[in-house]
Design a protein around this motif. Structure first.
Motif, short mmCIF file in Angstrom:
data_model
loop_
_atom_site.label_atom_id
_atom_site.label_comp_id
_atom_site.label_asym_id
_atom_site.label_seq_id
_atom_site.Cartn_x
_atom_site.Cartn_y
_atom_site.Cartn_z
N SER A 1 78.95 83.51 61.55
CA SER A 1 77.63 83.15 62.04
C SER A 1 77.01 82.15 61.06
N ASN B 1 72.85 82.85 69.00
CA ASN B 1 72.43 84.24 69.01
C ASN B 1 70.92 84.27 69.19
N PRO B 2 70.41 84.79 70.32
CA PRO B 2 68.97 84.74 70.59
C PRO B 2 68.13 85.63 69.66
N GLU B 3 68.76 86.58 68.98
CA GLU B 3 68.01 87.45 68.07
C GLU B 3 67.91 86.87 66.66
N THR B 4 68.98 86.25 66.18
CA THR B 4 68.99 85.73 64.81
C THR B 4 68.79 84.22 64.74
N TYR B 5 68.89 83.53 65.89
CA TYR B 5 68.80 82.07 65.96
C TYR B 5 69.86 81.40 65.08
N ARG B 6 71.03 82.02 65.04
CA ARG B 6 72.17 81.47 64.31
C ARG B 6 73.26 81.10 65.30
N ASP C 1 76.69 81.64 66.48
CA ASP C 1 77.82 82.55 66.41
C ASP C 1 79.07 81.79 66.83
#
Length: 148
Positions: free
Chosen positions: A43, A72-77, A79
């Motif tokens: 990530s 990744n919509p939760e971490t804005y990273r 993947d």
């Protein structure tokens, strides 16, 4: 009758060229049917310059390919899923980073192996990541800091 023979000959040449392009594209992208690789994940904060099909290298040698990138919509990273050639074992404390082939070259993903005696299993994640550095951002920082 000779017109049909000439058309058939030209059609055969065009078909052979098309098959050649497909084979060439499959070799360049690393597509293979043997499944001689295993997936790993990572990530990244930023994957600028990296896309599906980008090389994954270890010590400058291509050992795999990036196969999927998603936000990744939760971490804005970003993947990332990539494959590693079967037989290449990656220590579980390895790092992965986005590297550049030079000022005008493209980016690739580089694995920096750790010293652990334990290896990553298929599907596991490399947690030590380093994102790409934008050349434009670096130049802007250089010129804006020089004005002060």
């Amino acid at each position: 009758m000779s017109d049909h023979r000439a058309e058939s000959l030209v059609g055969g040449v065009v078909l052979a060229a098309a098959i050649g392009f497909v084979v060439y594209a499959a070799q360049i992208t690393g597509f293979s049917r043997d499944g001689g690789s295993y997936p790993l994940t990572a990530s990244f904060r930023s994957l600028e310059g990296v896309g599906v099909g980008t090389d994954v290298r270890l010590a400058g040698v291509k050992i795999g390919t990036v196969t999927d990138i998603s936000l990744n919509p939760e971490t804005y990273r970003a993947d990332t899923v990539f494959t590693v050639r079967e037989g290449v074992q990656i220590p579980d404390d390895s790092a992965i980073l986005v590297a550049s082939e030079g000022l005008l070259g493209g980016n690739y993903v580089e694995i920096s192996p750790g010293g652990s005696l334990f290896y990553l299993e298929p599907g596991e994640e490399i947690t030590d990541t380093q994102s790409s550095v934008s050349l434009v951002t670096l130049l802007l920082k250089f010129f804006t800091e020089g004005d002060e």
